[in-house]
Design a protein around this motif. Structure first.
Motif, PDB file in Angstrom:
ATOM      1  N   ALA A  42      38.193  72.057  41.412  1.00  0.00           N
ATOM      2  CA  ALA A  42      36.961  72.666  41.650  1.00  0.00           C
ATOM      3  C   ALA A  42      37.130  74.157  41.236  1.00  0.00           C
ATOM      4  O   ALA A  42      35.920  74.747  40.680  1.00  0.00           O
ATOM      5  CB  ALA A  42      36.624  72.594  42.960  1.00  0.00           C
ATOM      6  N   VAL A  43      38.074  74.953  41.449  1.00  0.00           N
ATOM      7  CA  VAL A  43      38.280  76.517  41.287  1.00  0.00           C
ATOM      8  C   VAL A  43      38.323  76.606  39.637  1.00  0.00           C
ATOM      9  O   VAL A  43      37.472  77.403  39.204  1.00  0.00           O
ATOM     10  CB  VAL A  43      39.502  76.935  41.812  1.00  0.00           C
ATOM     11  N   ALA A  44      39.030  75.817  38.847  1.00  0.00           N
ATOM     12  CA  ALA A  44      38.979  75.868  37.478  1.00  0.00           C
ATOM     13  C   ALA A  44      37.738  75.551  36.954  1.00  0.00           C
ATOM     14  O   ALA A  44      37.307  76.430  35.976  1.00  0.00           O
ATOM     15  CB  ALA A  44      40.030  75.029  36.996  1.00  0.00           C
ATOM     16  N   ASN A  46      45.013  80.670  38.509  1.00  0.00           N
ATOM     17  CA  ASN A  46      44.205  79.470  38.444  1.00  0.00           C
ATOM     18  C   ASN A  46      42.631  80.149  38.415  1.00  0.00           C
ATOM     19  O   ASN A  46      41.747  79.630  37.757  1.00  0.00           O
ATOM     20  CB  ASN A  46      44.317  78.694  39.475  1.00  0.00           C
ATOM     21  N   LEU A  47      42.495  81.081  39.233  1.00  0.00           N
ATOM     22  CA  LEU A  47      41.007  81.618  39.379  1.00  0.00           C
ATOM     23  C   LEU A  47      40.717  82.443  38.293  1.00  0.00           C
ATOM     24  O   LEU A  47      39.618  82.465  37.925  1.00  0.00           O
ATOM     25  CB  LEU A  47      41.022  82.442  40.679  1.00  0.00           C
ATOM     26  N   PHE A  48      41.711  83.420  37.884  1.00  0.00           N
ATOM     27  CA  PHE A  48      41.143  84.615  36.913  1.00  0.00           C
ATOM     28  C   PHE A  48      41.774  84.329  35.489  1.00  0.00           C
ATOM     29  O   PHE A  48      41.619  84.959  34.458  1.00  0.00           O
ATOM     30  CB  PHE A  48      41.489  85.766  37.446  1.00  0.00           C
ATOM     31  N   GLY A  49      42.710  83.419  35.406  1.00  0.00           N
ATOM     32  CA  GLY A  49      43.388  83.146  34.192  1.00  0.00           C
ATOM     33  C   GLY A  49      44.282  84.364  33.877  1.00  0.00           C
ATOM     34  O   GLY A  49      44.746  84.611  32.647  1.00  0.00           O
ATOM     35  N   TRP A  50      44.885  84.833  34.806  1.00  0.00           N
ATOM     36  CA  TRP A  50      45.842  86.182  34.584  1.00  0.00           C
ATOM     37  C   TRP A  50      47.291  85.694  34.601  1.00  0.00           C
ATOM     38  O   TRP A  50      47.793  85.499  35.660  1.00  0.00           O
ATOM     39  CB  TRP A  50      45.623  87.217  35.787  1.00  0.00           C
ATOM     40  N   ARG A  51      47.762  85.112  33.433  1.00  0.00           N
ATOM     41  CA  ARG A  51      48.950  84.660  33.266  1.00  0.00           C
ATOM     42  C   ARG A  51      50.209  85.546  33.549  1.00  0.00           C
ATOM     43  O   ARG A  51      51.161  85.018  33.693  1.00  0.00           O
ATOM     44  CB  ARG A  51      49.160  83.906  31.980  1.00  0.00           C
ATOM     45  N   GLU A  52      49.951  86.718  33.370  1.00  0.00           N
ATOM     46  CA  GLU A  52      51.024  87.577  33.623  1.00  0.00           C
ATOM     47  C   GLU A  52      51.503  87.483  34.979  1.00  0.00           C
ATOM     48  O   GLU A  52      52.869  87.823  35.442  1.00  0.00           O
ATOM     49  CB  GLU A  52      50.668  89.007  33.368  1.00  0.00           C
ATOM     50  N   LEU A  53      50.606  87.163  36.062  1.00  0.00           N
ATOM     51  CA  LEU A  53      50.987  87.136  37.378  1.00  0.00           C
ATOM     52  C   LEU A  53      52.167  86.040  37.558  1.00  0.00           C
ATOM     53  O   LEU A  53      52.956  86.347  38.588  1.00  0.00           O
ATOM     54  CB  LEU A  53      49.753  86.570  38.258  1.00  0.00           C
ATOM     55  N   ARG A  74      46.048  75.125  46.699  1.00  0.00           N
ATOM     56  CA  ARG A  74      47.019  74.178  46.142  1.00  0.00           C
ATOM     57  C   ARG A  74      46.514  72.833  46.084  1.00  0.00           C
ATOM     58  O   ARG A  74      47.278  72.016  45.403  1.00  0.00           O
ATOM     59  CB  ARG A  74      48.464  74.343  46.930  1.00  0.00           C
ATOM     60  N   ILE A  75      45.701  72.271  46.808  1.00  0.00           N
ATOM     61  CA  ILE A  75      45.239  70.836  46.848  1.00  0.00           C
ATOM     62  C   ILE A  75      44.597  70.695  45.381  1.00  0.00           C
ATOM     63  O   ILE A  75      43.810  71.495  44.855  1.00  0.00           O
ATOM     64  CB  ILE A  75      44.260  70.745  47.995  1.00  0.00           C
ATOM     65  N   PRO A  76      45.128  69.583  44.930  1.00  0.00           N
ATOM     66  CA  PRO A  76      44.516  69.357  43.471  1.00  0.00           C
ATOM     67  C   PRO A  76      42.859  69.185  43.256  1.00  0.00           C
ATOM     68  O   PRO A  76      42.483  69.830  42.313  1.00  0.00           O
ATOM     69  CB  PRO A  76      45.239  67.910  43.235  1.00  0.00           C
ATOM     70  N   GLN A  77      42.256  68.833  44.181  1.00  0.00           N
ATOM     71  CA  GLN A  77      40.825  68.622  44.220  1.00  0.00           C
ATOM     72  C   GLN A  77      40.255  69.943  44.202  1.00  0.00           C
ATOM     73  O   GLN A  77      39.469  70.290  43.379  1.00  0.00           O
ATOM     74  CB  GLN A  77      40.232  67.736  45.335  1.00  0.00           C
ATOM     75  N   VAL A  78      40.639  70.732  45.032  1.00  0.00           N
ATOM     76  CA  VAL A  78      40.132  72.356  45.198  1.00  0.00           C
ATOM     77  C   VAL A  78      40.698  73.036  43.874  1.00  0.00           C
ATOM     78  O   VAL A  78      39.941  73.757  43.400  1.00  0.00           O
ATOM     79  CB  VAL A  78      40.886  72.920  46.379  1.00  0.00           C
ATOM     80  N   ARG A  79      41.891  72.886  43.432  1.00  0.00           N
ATOM     81  CA  ARG A  79      42.315  73.542  42.175  1.00  0.00           C
ATOM     82  C   ARG A  79      41.476  73.306  40.969  1.00  0.00           C
ATOM     83  O   ARG A  79      41.058  73.959  40.071  1.00  0.00           O
ATOM     84  CB  ARG A  79      43.850  73.246  41.743  1.00  0.00           C
TER      85      ARG A  79
END
Length: 255
Positions: free
Chosen positions: A231-233, A94-101, A224-229
Protein backbone atom coordinates in the motif's frame (compact mmCIF):
# COMPACT_ATOMS: atom_id res chain seq x y z
CA UNK A 1 72.06 43.13 -5.96
CA UNK A 2 72.69 39.37 -5.86
CA UNK A 3 71.45 39.26 -2.24
CA UNK A 4 68.18 41.01 -3.22
CA UNK A 5 67.73 38.65 -6.17
CA UNK A 6 68.31 35.62 -3.92
CA UNK A 7 65.82 36.92 -1.32
CA UNK A 8 63.26 37.52 -4.07
CA UNK A 9 63.70 33.96 -5.35
CA UNK A 10 63.30 32.57 -1.83
CA UNK A 11 60.07 34.54 -1.35
CA UNK A 12 58.72 33.26 -4.66
CA UNK A 13 59.67 29.70 -3.73
CA UNK A 14 57.93 29.98 -0.35
CA UNK A 15 54.84 31.45 -2.00
CA UNK A 16 54.88 28.70 -4.64
CA UNK A 17 55.15 25.99 -1.96
CA UNK A 18 52.29 27.59 -0.01
CA UNK A 19 50.06 27.73 -3.10
CA UNK A 20 50.97 24.13 -3.97
CA UNK A 21 50.11 22.94 -0.44
CA UNK A 22 46.79 24.80 -0.64
CA UNK A 23 45.96 23.16 -4.00
CA UNK A 24 46.84 19.71 -2.63
CA UNK A 25 44.50 20.31 0.31
CA UNK A 26 41.68 21.30 -2.06
CA UNK A 27 42.22 18.16 -4.16
CA UNK A 28 42.20 15.99 -1.02
CA UNK A 29 39.01 17.64 0.25
CA UNK A 30 37.39 17.14 -3.16
CA UNK A 31 38.35 13.45 -3.20
CA UNK A 32 37.03 13.10 0.37
CA UNK A 33 33.59 14.47 -0.57
CA UNK A 34 33.62 12.33 -3.72
CA UNK A 35 34.33 9.20 -1.68
CA UNK A 36 31.86 9.89 1.15
CA UNK A 37 28.25 11.02 0.68
CA UNK A 38 26.69 13.72 2.88
CA UNK A 39 24.59 11.05 4.60
CA UNK A 40 27.70 9.01 5.46
CA UNK A 41 29.43 12.08 6.86
CA UNK A 42 26.35 13.02 8.93
CA UNK A 43 26.08 9.49 10.39
CA UNK A 44 29.75 9.36 11.40
CA UNK A 45 29.68 12.89 12.83
CA UNK A 46 26.67 12.05 14.98
CA UNK A 47 28.09 8.66 15.96
CA UNK A 48 31.35 10.08 17.30
CA UNK A 49 30.26 13.57 18.40
CA UNK A 50 27.82 12.13 20.95
CA UNK A 51 30.66 10.13 22.52
CA UNK A 52 33.05 13.10 22.46
CA UNK A 53 30.47 15.33 24.12
CA UNK A 54 29.84 12.65 26.74
CA UNK A 55 33.56 12.44 27.57
CA UNK A 56 33.89 16.23 27.72
CA UNK A 57 30.93 16.49 30.11
CA UNK A 58 32.39 13.69 32.24
CA UNK A 59 35.90 15.15 32.59
CA UNK A 60 34.62 18.72 33.07
CA UNK A 61 32.15 17.54 35.75
CA UNK A 62 29.26 18.84 33.67
CA UNK A 63 26.97 15.89 34.34
CA UNK A 64 24.20 15.61 36.93
CA UNK A 65 24.65 15.09 40.68
CA UNK A 66 24.76 11.36 39.88
CA UNK A 67 27.29 11.20 37.00
CA UNK A 68 27.30 7.41 36.65
CA UNK A 69 23.52 7.33 36.27
CA UNK A 70 23.74 10.17 33.73
CA UNK A 71 26.34 8.24 31.72
CA UNK A 72 24.17 5.11 31.77
CA UNK A 73 21.08 7.00 30.66
CA UNK A 74 22.76 8.98 27.90
CA UNK A 75 24.63 6.03 26.39
CA UNK A 76 21.46 3.95 26.53
CA UNK A 77 19.49 6.73 24.88
CA UNK A 78 22.04 7.09 22.07
CA UNK A 79 22.01 3.31 21.57
CA UNK A 80 18.24 3.12 21.12
CA UNK A 81 18.23 6.27 18.93
CA UNK A 82 20.76 4.74 16.54
CA UNK A 83 18.92 1.41 16.61
CA UNK A 84 15.66 3.13 15.66
CA UNK A 85 17.45 5.02 12.87
CA UNK A 86 18.84 1.72 11.54
CA UNK A 87 15.34 0.24 11.71
CA UNK A 88 13.97 3.25 9.81
CA UNK A 89 16.17 2.73 6.75
CA UNK A 90 14.03 0.07 5.05
CA UNK A 91 10.60 1.75 5.50
CA UNK A 92 11.98 5.13 4.44
CA UNK A 93 13.52 3.52 1.35
CA UNK A 94 10.16 1.92 0.55
CA UNK A 95 8.40 5.23 1.06
CA UNK A 96 10.78 7.64 -0.70
CA UNK A 97 12.91 5.33 -2.83
CA UNK A 98 16.08 6.55 -1.10
CA UNK A 99 18.29 3.50 -1.77
CA UNK A 100 21.36 4.87 -0.05
CA UNK A 101 19.66 4.34 3.31
CA UNK A 102 19.95 0.57 2.83
CA UNK A 103 23.73 0.93 2.52
CA UNK A 104 23.91 2.93 5.77
CA UNK A 105 22.01 0.49 8.00
CA UNK A 106 25.19 -1.34 8.99
CA UNK A 107 26.96 1.82 10.18
CA UNK A 108 23.94 2.88 12.24
CA UNK A 109 23.59 -0.60 13.70
CA UNK A 110 27.29 -0.79 14.65
CA UNK A 111 27.14 2.62 16.30
CA UNK A 112 24.07 1.44 18.23
CA UNK A 113 26.04 -1.62 19.38
CA UNK A 114 28.99 0.62 20.34
CA UNK A 115 26.82 2.73 22.66
CA UNK A 116 25.04 -0.34 23.99
CA UNK A 117 28.44 -1.87 24.86
CA UNK A 118 29.55 1.33 26.62
CA UNK A 119 26.19 1.37 28.43
CA UNK A 120 26.77 -2.18 29.71
CA UNK A 121 30.40 -1.49 30.70
CA UNK A 122 29.33 1.54 32.74
CA UNK A 123 26.67 -0.57 34.45
CA UNK A 124 28.89 -3.52 35.40
CA UNK A 125 32.11 -1.58 36.11
CA UNK A 126 31.46 2.01 37.18
CA UNK A 127 28.09 1.33 38.80
CA UNK A 128 28.62 -2.11 40.37
CA UNK A 129 32.42 -2.36 40.40
CA UNK A 130 32.42 -5.80 38.71
CA UNK A 131 30.72 -7.30 41.76
CA UNK A 132 29.20 -10.15 39.75
CA UNK A 133 27.12 -11.65 42.57
CA UNK A 134 25.51 -8.26 43.18
CA UNK A 135 25.03 -7.73 39.44
CA UNK A 136 23.27 -11.10 39.06
CA UNK A 137 21.09 -10.35 42.08
CA UNK A 138 20.12 -6.95 40.62
CA UNK A 139 19.29 -8.49 37.24
CA UNK A 140 17.01 -11.03 38.92
CA UNK A 141 15.32 -8.43 41.13
CA UNK A 142 14.78 -5.81 38.41
CA UNK A 143 13.00 -7.18 35.33
CA UNK A 144 13.81 -4.17 33.14
CA UNK A 145 17.54 -4.91 33.58
CA UNK A 146 16.91 -8.52 32.61
CA UNK A 147 15.20 -7.29 29.43
CA UNK A 148 18.20 -5.03 28.76
CA UNK A 149 20.64 -7.92 29.20
CA UNK A 150 18.65 -10.10 26.78
CA UNK A 151 18.53 -7.23 24.28
CA UNK A 152 22.30 -6.73 24.45
CA UNK A 153 23.03 -10.46 24.13
CA UNK A 154 20.83 -10.61 21.02
CA UNK A 155 22.66 -7.61 19.55
CA UNK A 156 26.08 -9.30 19.76
CA UNK A 157 25.63 -11.86 16.91
CA UNK A 158 24.08 -9.16 14.71
CA UNK A 159 27.06 -6.86 15.22
CA UNK A 160 29.62 -9.65 14.71
CA UNK A 161 27.97 -10.92 11.50
CA UNK A 162 27.21 -7.49 10.02
CA UNK A 163 30.26 -7.61 7.73
CA UNK A 164 30.23 -8.84 4.14
CA UNK A 165 32.35 -11.92 4.86
CA UNK A 166 29.64 -13.26 7.18
CA UNK A 167 26.96 -12.51 4.62
CA UNK A 168 28.77 -14.85 2.22
CA UNK A 169 29.38 -17.53 4.85
CA UNK A 170 25.83 -17.61 6.22
CA UNK A 171 24.01 -17.22 2.91
CA UNK A 172 20.23 -17.13 3.37
CA UNK A 173 20.63 -17.60 7.14
CA UNK A 174 22.26 -14.17 7.34
CA UNK A 175 18.99 -12.43 6.50
CA UNK A 176 17.06 -14.67 8.91
CA UNK A 177 19.51 -13.82 11.69
CA UNK A 178 19.34 -10.08 11.11
CA UNK A 179 15.55 -10.11 11.15
CA UNK A 180 15.92 -10.48 14.92
CA UNK A 181 16.38 -6.70 14.95
CA UNK A 182 12.57 -6.49 14.74
CA UNK A 183 12.44 -8.26 18.11
CA UNK A 184 15.44 -6.45 19.58
CA UNK A 185 14.06 -2.96 18.92
CA UNK A 186 10.79 -3.47 20.88
CA UNK A 187 12.74 -5.11 23.72
CA UNK A 188 15.11 -2.12 23.82
CA UNK A 189 12.13 0.25 23.95
CA UNK A 190 10.58 -1.84 26.76
CA UNK A 191 13.87 -1.77 28.72
CA UNK A 192 14.08 2.01 28.26
CA UNK A 193 10.46 2.65 29.23
CA UNK A 194 10.43 0.24 32.15
CA UNK A 195 13.55 1.80 33.63
CA UNK A 196 12.15 5.35 33.71
CA UNK A 197 10.52 6.82 36.79
CA UNK A 198 6.77 6.55 36.48
CA UNK A 199 4.27 4.08 35.13
CA UNK A 200 4.72 3.61 31.40
CA UNK A 201 1.61 1.46 30.98
CA UNK A 202 -0.55 3.93 32.94
CA UNK A 203 1.02 6.88 31.06
CA UNK A 204 2.23 8.55 34.25
CA UNK A 205 5.65 10.00 35.06
CA UNK A 206 8.72 10.49 32.86
CA UNK A 207 7.50 8.41 29.93
CA UNK A 208 7.18 10.90 27.04
CA UNK A 209 10.47 10.03 25.33
CA UNK A 210 10.10 6.23 25.74
CA UNK A 211 6.54 6.54 24.43
CA UNK A 212 7.75 8.36 21.31
CA UNK A 213 10.41 5.71 20.65
CA UNK A 214 7.86 2.93 21.16
CA UNK A 215 5.34 4.50 18.77
CA UNK A 216 8.01 4.99 16.09
CA UNK A 217 9.12 1.35 16.41
CA UNK A 218 5.50 0.14 16.24
CA UNK A 219 4.96 2.26 13.11
CA UNK A 220 8.04 0.79 11.42
CA UNK A 221 6.99 -2.75 12.37
CA UNK A 222 3.53 -2.14 10.90
CA UNK A 223 5.20 -0.95 7.68
CA UNK A 224 6.93 -4.36 7.52
CA UNK A 225 3.57 -6.10 6.99
CA UNK A 226 3.44 -7.10 3.27
CA UNK A 227 -0.02 -5.59 2.67
CA UNK A 228 1.03 -2.30 4.27
CA UNK A 229 4.31 -2.31 2.35
CA UNK A 230 2.45 -2.75 -0.94
CA UNK A 231 0.00 0.00 0.00
CA UNK A 232 2.88 2.37 0.81
CA UNK A 233 4.60 1.57 -2.50
CA UNK A 234 1.35 2.15 -4.38
CA UNK A 235 0.80 5.46 -2.57
CA UNK A 236 4.35 6.55 -3.43
CA UNK A 237 3.81 5.73 -7.13
CA UNK A 238 0.53 7.68 -7.20
CA UNK A 239 2.22 10.70 -5.60
CA UNK A 240 5.06 10.58 -8.14
CA UNK A 241 2.59 10.39 -11.02
CA UNK A 242 0.64 13.33 -9.56
CA UNK A 243 3.70 15.56 -9.34
CA UNK A 244 4.92 14.58 -12.81
CA UNK A 245 1.73 16.06 -14.26
CA UNK A 246 2.81 19.50 -13.04
CA UNK A 247 6.45 19.10 -14.08
CA UNK A 248 7.13 20.90 -17.39
CA UNK A 249 8.26 18.44 -20.03
CA UNK A 250 11.06 19.40 -22.48
CA UNK A 251 9.75 20.26 -25.91
CA UNK A 252 10.74 17.98 -28.77
CA UNK A 253 13.07 19.50 -31.34
CA UNK A 254 11.10 19.56 -34.62
CA UNK A 255 13.75 21.30 -36.70
Amino acid sequence: MKICEKAFKNRCLIRYEGDLWFLIRIVKMKSFFTRYTPLQIAIHIYGWSALVRLLIDFFTHNLTANPIQALEQRTGRHAITLLVLALACTPLNNLFGWRELIKRRRALGLYAFLYATIHVIIFVDLDYGLAWSLIVQTIIEKPYILVGVLTFLMLIPLAVTSFDIWKKRLGKNWKRLHQFVYLIAPLAALHYAWGKKGDFFALRGDIIRPLIYSLIIILFLIMRIPQVRRAVASLRDHILVFFRRFTPQPKANTS
